[in-house]
Write a protein that holds these residues in place. Structure first.
Motif, short mmCIF file in Angstrom:
data_model
loop_
_atom_site.label_atom_id
_atom_site.label_comp_id
_atom_site.label_asym_id
_atom_site.label_seq_id
_atom_site.Cartn_x
_atom_site.Cartn_y
_atom_site.Cartn_z
N THR A 180 5.39 -1.23 -12.26
CA THR A 180 4.32 -2.20 -12.00
C THR A 180 4.67 -3.12 -10.84
N ASN A 182 -5.03 -5.05 -12.28
CA ASN A 182 -5.57 -3.80 -12.82
C ASN A 182 -4.66 -2.64 -12.39
N PRO A 183 -4.02 -1.95 -13.35
CA PRO A 183 -4.08 -2.18 -14.80
C PRO A 183 -3.33 -3.44 -15.22
N SER A 216 -0.91 -3.86 -10.29
CA SER A 216 -0.56 -3.56 -11.68
C SER A 216 0.36 -4.65 -12.20
#
Length: 344
Positions: free
Chosen positions: A237, A191-192, A168
């Motif tokens: 993230t 991803n994301p 992420s």
């Protein structure tokens, strides 16, 4: 020849002036500029808000492509009519430990085009042969001129960040470098992939979605931290790219990155932090700075541009003659466009 000259530190001390065609030495090349990009740093110098020393007066412009007109007596790799692009490290000490290690781009005594020495917002520019690369066949001058910011993003994302497929990644600041970082993160398998901006960035956040961001935040005034923490397992993230540079964006990066994660700061900002760095310690986060690029990065990026692995169709917003420099600067500053290219 006409040139866009930054003549003083006071805001808006930039104007179109008539200047001599530059002289060049035996290891230099005189390049006829066919396209020169407008960078955020050019706009900062125009507004007097840059955080680095400028050697006034100086011709702006460090993102450029052109054609060789003349060569010095010791130039061997380039000849008249060659299509070329140039790196930005206009002056280096070839004997420094950084140059010997191939890290001339981070030598503290390095001088770049457009602030340290005259740049390329003019009909001609003098370039040391060592800075030049051949432009691949089929790559337009306008897109070749944007190889430089692509190299900045490549260095930030592909060299100085730890991104594996499925990681992420959040990119803060959807300006030109931030959008190019999104492109690089997508190529790296993120991803994301989250693009974070402000309400004034609404147009650019839409472009972020077009080029690979799976989620955009900030255009509607959302609680960005809460939205990020709602993703995945809630810890944040894996990687954050700070392409904005202001002090609050580094704090946001520290808040949104997960424990053991990685922050790469590529955006400039002269403000003091004004907040504690204890989260960096508590989370055992890696904070990585990055600056500029070197020869190998340029060769890779040029190959990627030539094969359309990097597409600039959504990034290149306006092509204009040199005498429209101010409208391009103003349009970038207001976020109306992403990148402008001037044609001397």
């Amino acid at each position: 020849m006409n040139a866009v000259v930054n003549f003083d530190a006071k805001p808006h001390s930039v104007e179109l002036r008539e200047v001599p065609v530059p002289e060049f030495g035996e290891e230099d090349v005189l390049v006829a500029v066919k396209a020169v990009g407008t960078c955020g740093s050019d706009v900062h110098q125009y507004n007097g808000t840059q955080s680095y020393k400028v050697n006034y007066p100086v011709i702006l412009g460090h993102e450029f492509a052109g054609v060789v007109v003349e060569t010095g007596s010791r130039v061997r790799a380039f000849k008249k009519d060659d299509r070329v692009v140039s790196e930005t490290a206009a002056v280096i000490d070839v004997r420094s430990p950084f140059a010997r290690a191939g890290q001339y781009h981070i030598d503290p005594r390095r001088l770049g085009f457009g602030y340290g020495v005259d740049g390329a917002m003019a009909r001609f520019v003098r370039v040391p042969e060592r800075c030049l690369h051949h432009t691949p066949n089929g790559l337009s001058f306008e897109k070749a001129a944007l190889a430089e910011p692509c190299c900045v993003a490549y260095d930030a994302v592909c060299v100085n960040s730890r991104i594996r497929p499925g990681d992420s990644v959040a990119v803060i600041g959807p300006g030109p470098i931030g959008l190019l970082c999104i492109l690089m993160a997508k190529l790296s398998g993120a991803n994301p992939l989250i693009a974070i901006g402000l309400p004034m960035d609404a147009k650019r956040l839409k472009i972020a979605s077009q080029i690979g961001a799976t989620l955009t935040l900030g255009a509607q005034g959302e609680d960005v931290l809460a939205e990020v923490k709602a993703l995945g397992d809630g810890y944040g993230t894996d990687v954050v790219i700070d392409a904005a540079g202001a002090s609050p964006t580094l704090k946001l990066a520290l808040d949104t990155v997960r424990p053991g994660g990685h922050i790469t700061k590529v955006g400039w900002g002269p403000q003091p932090c004004g907040f504690s760095l204890d989260p960096l310690v508590a989370k055992a986060v890696t904070l990585q700075g990055c600056f500029s690029h070197n020869w190998l990065m340029w060769e890779k990026v040029l190959a990627m541009l030539a094969s359309n692995q990097i597409s600039l169709d959504s990034i290149l917003s306006r092509v204009a003659p040199l005498d429209e420099w101010q409208s391009c600067f103003d349009a970038m500053h207001s976020c109306e466009i992403v990148k402008g290219v001037l044609k001397p």
